[in-house]
Structures are given as structure tokens and as C-alpha cells.
Design a protein around this motif. Sequence first.
Motif, PDB file in Angstrom:
ATOM      1  N   PHE A 186      36.489  31.073  30.664  1.00  0.00           N
ATOM      2  CA  PHE A 186      36.084  32.661  31.123  1.00  0.00           C
ATOM      3  C   PHE A 186      36.619  33.100  32.382  1.00  0.00           C
ATOM      4  CE2 PHE A 186      32.346  31.513  28.083  1.00  0.00           C
ATOM      5  CZ  PHE A 186      32.910  32.549  27.238  1.00  0.00           C
ATOM      6  N   ARG A 187      36.753  32.081  33.269  1.00  0.00           N
ATOM      7  CA  ARG A 187      37.309  32.681  34.539  1.00  0.00           C
ATOM      8  C   ARG A 187      38.534  32.896  34.606  1.00  0.00           C
ATOM      9  NH1 ARG A 187      36.486  29.334  39.797  1.00  0.00           N
ATOM     10  NH2 ARG A 187      37.766  28.160  39.144  1.00  0.00           N
ATOM     11  N   VAL A 188      39.529  32.104  33.788  1.00  0.00           N
ATOM     12  CA  VAL A 188      40.862  32.262  33.593  1.00  0.00           C
ATOM     13  C   VAL A 188      41.159  33.673  32.907  1.00  0.00           C
ATOM     14  CG1 VAL A 188      42.964  31.706  32.565  1.00  0.00           C
ATOM     15  CG2 VAL A 188      41.688  30.158  33.912  1.00  0.00           C
ATOM     16  N   ALA A 189      40.295  33.929  31.780  1.00  0.00           N
ATOM     17  CA  ALA A 189      40.302  35.167  30.830  1.00  0.00           C
ATOM     18  C   ALA A 189      40.255  36.381  31.702  1.00  0.00           C
ATOM     19  CB  ALA A 189      39.577  34.834  29.630  1.00  0.00           C
ATOM     20  N   PHE A 190      39.122  36.061  32.509  1.00  0.00           N
ATOM     21  CA  PHE A 190      38.585  37.569  33.324  1.00  0.00           C
ATOM     22  C   PHE A 190      39.613  37.705  34.498  1.00  0.00           C
ATOM     23  CE2 PHE A 190      33.897  36.548  32.489  1.00  0.00           C
ATOM     24  CZ  PHE A 190      33.880  37.075  31.277  1.00  0.00           C
ATOM     25  N   PHE A 191      40.310  36.782  34.925  1.00  0.00           N
ATOM     26  CA  PHE A 191      41.290  36.971  35.793  1.00  0.00           C
ATOM     27  C   PHE A 191      42.633  37.495  35.506  1.00  0.00           C
ATOM     28  CE2 PHE A 191      42.592  35.920  40.328  1.00  0.00           C
ATOM     29  CZ  PHE A 191      41.497  36.337  40.928  1.00  0.00           C
ATOM     30  N   MET A 192      42.937  37.100  34.254  1.00  0.00           N
ATOM     31  CA  MET A 192      44.272  37.476  33.633  1.00  0.00           C
ATOM     32  C   MET A 192      44.819  38.986  34.056  1.00  0.00           C
ATOM     33  SD  MET A 192      45.376  34.808  30.631  1.00  0.00           S
ATOM     34  CE  MET A 192      46.311  35.867  29.883  1.00  0.00           C
ATOM     35  N   PRO A 193      44.093  39.824  33.813  1.00  0.00           N
ATOM     36  CA  PRO A 193      44.454  41.245  34.072  1.00  0.00           C
ATOM     37  C   PRO A 193      44.884  41.423  35.545  1.00  0.00           C
ATOM     38  CG  PRO A 193      42.462  41.350  32.681  1.00  0.00           C
ATOM     39  CD  PRO A 193      42.609  39.803  33.016  1.00  0.00           C
ATOM     40  N   TYR A 194      44.274  40.676  36.229  1.00  0.00           N
ATOM     41  CA  TYR A 194      44.597  41.147  37.836  1.00  0.00           C
ATOM     42  C   TYR A 194      46.147  40.447  37.945  1.00  0.00           C
ATOM     43  CZ  TYR A 194      44.428  40.779  42.799  1.00  0.00           C
ATOM     44  OH  TYR A 194      44.660  40.990  44.144  1.00  0.00           O
ATOM     45  N   VAL A 195      46.195  39.437  37.400  1.00  0.00           N
ATOM     46  CA  VAL A 195      47.509  38.592  37.627  1.00  0.00           C
ATOM     47  C   VAL A 195      48.663  39.561  36.971  1.00  0.00           C
ATOM     48  CG1 VAL A 195      48.798  36.521  37.213  1.00  0.00           C
ATOM     49  CG2 VAL A 195      46.337  36.524  37.907  1.00  0.00           C
ATOM     50  N   THR A 196      48.357  40.363  36.196  1.00  0.00           N
ATOM     51  CA  THR A 196      49.492  41.388  35.091  1.00  0.00           C
ATOM     52  C   THR A 196      49.848  42.203  36.364  1.00  0.00           C
ATOM     53  OG1 THR A 196      48.259  40.801  33.216  1.00  0.00           O
ATOM     54  CG2 THR A 196      50.119  42.330  33.255  1.00  0.00           C
ATOM     55  N   SER A 197      51.000  42.726  36.246  1.00  0.00           N
ATOM     56  CA  SER A 197      51.596  43.701  37.106  1.00  0.00           C
ATOM     57  C   SER A 197      50.993  45.099  36.759  1.00  0.00           C
ATOM     58  CB  SER A 197      53.230  43.724  37.091  1.00  0.00           C
ATOM     59  OG  SER A 197      53.690  44.164  36.192  1.00  0.00           O
TER      60      SER A 197
ATOM     61  N   ASN B 282      54.880  41.294  41.460  1.00  0.00           N
ATOM     62  CA  ASN B 282      54.166  42.527  40.978  1.00  0.00           C
ATOM     63  C   ASN B 282      54.443  43.697  41.546  1.00  0.00           C
ATOM     64  OD1 ASN B 282      53.246  41.294  38.485  1.00  0.00           O
ATOM     65  ND2 ASN B 282      51.237  40.778  39.365  1.00  0.00           N
TER      66      ASN B 282
ATOM     67  N   TYR C  99      39.015  40.559  38.442  1.00  0.00           N
ATOM     68  CA  TYR C  99      38.857  40.271  40.151  1.00  0.00           C
ATOM     69  C   TYR C  99      37.588  40.282  40.721  1.00  0.00           C
ATOM     70  CZ  TYR C  99      40.173  40.645  45.067  1.00  0.00           C
ATOM     71  OH  TYR C  99      40.282  40.182  46.438  1.00  0.00           O
TER      72      TYR C  99
ATOM     73  N   SER D  90      38.943  41.164  28.152  1.00  0.00           N
ATOM     74  CA  SER D  90      40.283  41.119  29.025  1.00  0.00           C
ATOM     75  C   SER D  90      41.693  40.415  28.384  1.00  0.00           C
ATOM     76  CB  SER D  90      39.601  40.062  29.984  1.00  0.00           C
ATOM     77  OG  SER D  90      38.599  40.424  30.726  1.00  0.00           O
TER      78      SER D  90
ATOM     79  N   TRP E  59      39.893  48.026  33.669  1.00  0.00           N
ATOM     80  CA  TRP E  59      40.395  46.859  33.030  1.00  0.00           C
ATOM     81  C   TRP E  59      41.118  45.758  34.007  1.00  0.00           C
ATOM     82  CZ3 TRP E  59      45.171  44.518  31.746  1.00  0.00           C
ATOM     83  CH2 TRP E  59      45.144  43.351  30.892  1.00  0.00           C
ATOM     84  N   ARG E  60      41.969  46.236  34.854  1.00  0.00           N
ATOM     85  CA  ARG E  60      42.742  45.370  35.693  1.00  0.00           C
ATOM     86  C   ARG E  60      41.861  44.984  36.705  1.00  0.00           C
ATOM     87  NH1 ARG E  60      46.473  45.383  39.866  1.00  0.00           N
ATOM     88  NH2 ARG E  60      47.862  43.950  39.907  1.00  0.00           N
TER      89      ARG E  60
END
Lengths: 275, 331
Positions: free
Chosen positions: B124-135, A208, B191, A23, B186-187
Motif C-alpha cells: 500500500f505504501r508503495v502504491a500510494f507513493f507512486m504518483p508522487y514519484v512520477t513527474s 522530474n 505523499y 493511485s 492525485w499526485r
Amino acid sequence: MIGKINWAKSIVYLLLFVGALLSLFPFYWMFVMATNSKEAINQVPPAALPGDQLAVNFAHVLEQIRFFPALANSFIVSILVTIGVLFLCSLAGYAFAKIKFPGRTVLFGAILVTMMIPTQLGLVPSYFIITKLGWLNDLKALVVPGLVNAFGIFWMRQYIAEAVPEEIIEAAKIDGCSHFRIYWNIVVPAILPAFATLGIVTFMQTWNDFLWPVTVLRDPSFQTIQVAIRSLNDVYVRDYGMILSGTFWATVPLIVVFVVFNKFFISGLTQGAVK
Amino acid sequence: MSVIERNTQTMPVRTKPGRWMTEARKDMVFGYLSISPFFILFAIFGLFPMLFSFYLAFQKFSGIGEMRYVGWQNFRFIIEDPLFWKSIYNTLIMGLLGTAPQILVGMVLAYALNSALIRFKSFFRVAFFMPYVTSILAVAIVFSVIFSNQPSGLMNTLLGVFGVGPISWNTSEWGVKVAISTMVFWRWLGYNTIIFLAGLQSIPNDLYEAARIDGASTRQQIWYITLPLLKPVILFTTFLSTIGAWQLFVEPLVFFGRLGDVGEEGMTVVLYLYREAFRNNAFGTASATAVLLFFIIIVFTVLNYVLTNRTGRAGQLGKAARAAKKRGEAV
């Protein structure tokens, strides 16, 4: 027995670490590219560690696009949409949760149905509506349609129904409070945590958004950051260091906001799904 | 002074309509006023464009000048266009490659994250969620660099270690699909993981305890408690993923760089629609594409629903478990 438990646990940790690594890796790679020169990126094997070209690459970005005006545009649009969503969705949510009026159930059902319809399919006519309104290349085209949405109303209704006791509203009514005063002085203070959550989710989604802005903002002087960053791709010889440094600086503010407010954000998105 | 006077004057004026304005009427006025912004905006920017798409699908229209009624001609044009079918095929393949593994892996990760005594849970939660927050745009740009055609691209470098020659990711049939599916995977993985995790946490612990007392193995617990109770969440994510997959657009667009450069290996239905409208100025055929896509999505939504409901046995077990829980509470 103890050995067996540890074994199972290490598999679990291994899974989680691999997942976290995958990730996070593209963010690292983005940073590596954004800080290296074109030559370092194009050699075989490519640079794998951060370099010192961050400022140089970003200077190239500033030559190509109006980076800061675009950033400001994104900020204005996201803030206005967020304010609109918070106000209008909570107001409608309050009406649906606490006020009895004819057709309430049917209308709320209608709102749920609209959540199922992929409205992007009306892209072409929406474009003509915006043209007719004279809003092409105008931030209004992004702000006005986003001011209120079905998910926000649904979410606020659920929250207000639980968070605001019926008795307080009745008491306020007996004291002669108007509905708007009840909303403003009693409901709003009671749902501030919900405002934080819905606010941050809305802000990020607006920030976004890409498909709609790229459709209605064609003039380079009226772009959001997403649209501006995409146009970095239009150069004939692609300079990855430059493109990714633009992407990096457009992504960082949001990542910071997310890491700081992640609790609100995650709870907002999961509550809608599970309940 | 004057303030007091004004007040004594306006007071009776305000109570007068009060008699006509009964409580029920006040409720009605306020209720309708507060929900009307949504319905007005939705009518203009949601419903009307959708309905107008259906109208436009039967017209020939280049954006300027008159519209001309052409009957089913737009639909005939699309259906006879091999590129349209190619775009359906591509969307299906990339949707399947991007979302099916995501749901499976997401469930495994959520299960791992939910197991007791795991440290760094919030990391882990934040790491897994970061792709979703990225545009999506940033994701597509980063991955188009990772999957670049040059030997210096990260993927080609890695493959080079195993002696596989550099792949032209954006011109080969499967290269394009693998690259784009990877972006989608990945994105959205994080989520889905977090959604599944919330679903797992909503399952009451005493169900597992009761099962353990009755001697159920871990596998039995997953099969008879976790999966049935997770079903609504699985349905929800499958539904979202399916709709999302049909609307695949930004990833291929950015992967190829420009609208004009999109090869047919990466053409998706929405890209086809967008190209017809904003490159070929054929707004009629673009709308006809939108109408077809609309029905495709409806069919898939219904199919989704029916298929997930078919697992009826599991669903009934879930209900039984919930009923058992209720009874337990009553006692």
C-alpha cells in the motif's frame, strides 16, 4: 464481538484498496494508451485493454523528438547534481554538526530560513543570469544551481549529529587527522545509508524537474526528457498513442528505480517532515 | 631516497604554520570552507534573482535594450488587468479543490494504514507513493488524455454511462478546474498520506494504552491524542500544500498543450507571470507579478500559522500528553 472487529477491518481494507486502485489506475491507463492505435483510442468507448502497438507508437516518438539524447541529458544532469548534493551537503552538514566556528548557529538558522522562501519567484532574473553566463541551452544551467541545497544540508546535519560519535572525532584529531580526512575516512563511511536516501530523493527530483529546464533549454538538441516529452504536445493533430508511449518510456525507468529503492526514498522524505 | 628527503624537508614546513594555525583557527577555516558553496550558489541563483525581481518590477524591460524606470506602472498595469484577477481566483479555487480534500483523505488513509494487523502494508505504501514519484509532466499528460474533450475520453465515457453528455473539459469554466484539481489531488495524496503515517507512528503507543485503561472511546482517543499530537505534521503539510498551490503551473500548461493555448479558465498566477515574461517579453510586469505573488505567499504562510495555532486547546493537550509521557519515563 468477533463479527464487529471483522466489519471494522473490512472497511479499513476497502479504503486502502480503493486508494491503491485510484493511485495505480492512471499508470495502467497510460500503458493502455501507449499500446493502442490512434483509432482504438478514439473510438467510443475507447480501448480499455493493452494493445500491441507499443513499438509502432514508440517509432513515431522517435520521429518527433530526439528521445535517447534527451534521456542521456536527463541522466547526466541528475547524476552530476546528485554527486554534488551528496558531497557538498554532507560536508556542510558535518561542519554544522561537529565543528565549532563563530556564527555557526546563525548561519544554520539562515539556511533553514532559505528553505521557506519560494525561489521560483526569481525565475525571470535567474533566466537573465544564465543568459549573461552564456549557459542558455547548456546543461550547466541545470547542474550548477542544483549542486547544493538547504534541505540536504539540514538533513545531513541531523543525521551526522546522531550517527557519528564525538569521541571518534576527538581521537582522530589527537592522532593528527585533518578535518577533511576525518570527514572522508570516518564521517562518510558512517553515513552511507543517509547517502542512499538523499541520493535517490535528489536524483528523482532532478529527473522530474520541468519549470526550470523548459525555461533555459530552448534548443531541441539540448533538452532533458521532460522538456522533449512536452514538445510531443505541439503537433497539430494529437496522437495520444504516440504521446503516451513517449511518456510511458520516460516514466518507466524512474518507477523501476523507485520500486527497488522505495524504503530509502520514503524514509528520506518523511524524516524531513516529522522531525 | 628522494621521497624520504622530501619528507624530512617538508615536515618542519608543515608544522610551522601549525603554530599559527591553532585548533580553533583550523576549525574556523574548515567550517567556513565547507559551508561556503551553499552560500555562494544561493547568493547567485537564489537571493540575487529574488532581490533583482524587486528592482525589475519598477522597470520597463523587453529582454533586449535598455531598462527604463517606470515607477509603479507595472503594478498598475497588473492590477487593472482582469486576467490577473482571474488568475488569482483560479489559483485559489483550484488550490482549495486540490489540496483540502487531499489533507482530509490523506489523514483517513494514513489512519487506516496505521491500524494494527493490516497486511500488505508495504504494498500500500508503495502504491500510494507512486504518483508522487512520477513527474508532474507525465501526470498532466495522462490526465489531459483522461479528461479529453472527445466523447472517447475516459471521463466522458464514464459520464456517458450515466447519460451525461460529453463535457468540453478544457473550455468550460468548471471543467478545467475539476480536471486540474484532480491532477493535483492525485499526485500529492500519497505523499501526504505517508507523511501523516510517519506522524502517527511517532505517537507512543502507551498513550493509547493509558487512555484505553481510563476508558476512553476510539473517538476520544482520536480527538484528544491523535489529532493534537499530529498537529505539527498537519501544519507542515498544510504549509507545503498552500505554497505548492500558489505555484501551480505545469498542470494547466500541459492540460492546454501550449503556452499560447491556455484559456483564461485555467490561467494561474505563475502562468500569467510566465506568459508576460516569455511570450509577451514584458519582463517588468512579470517581475511585478512575482513580487505580488511573493507577498501573497507570505500572507498565506502567516495566516496558516496563526489559524493552526488558534486551535490552542488541542495544542496544549498535546503538550500535556507529552509532558505526561516524560514523567512516566522518569518514574
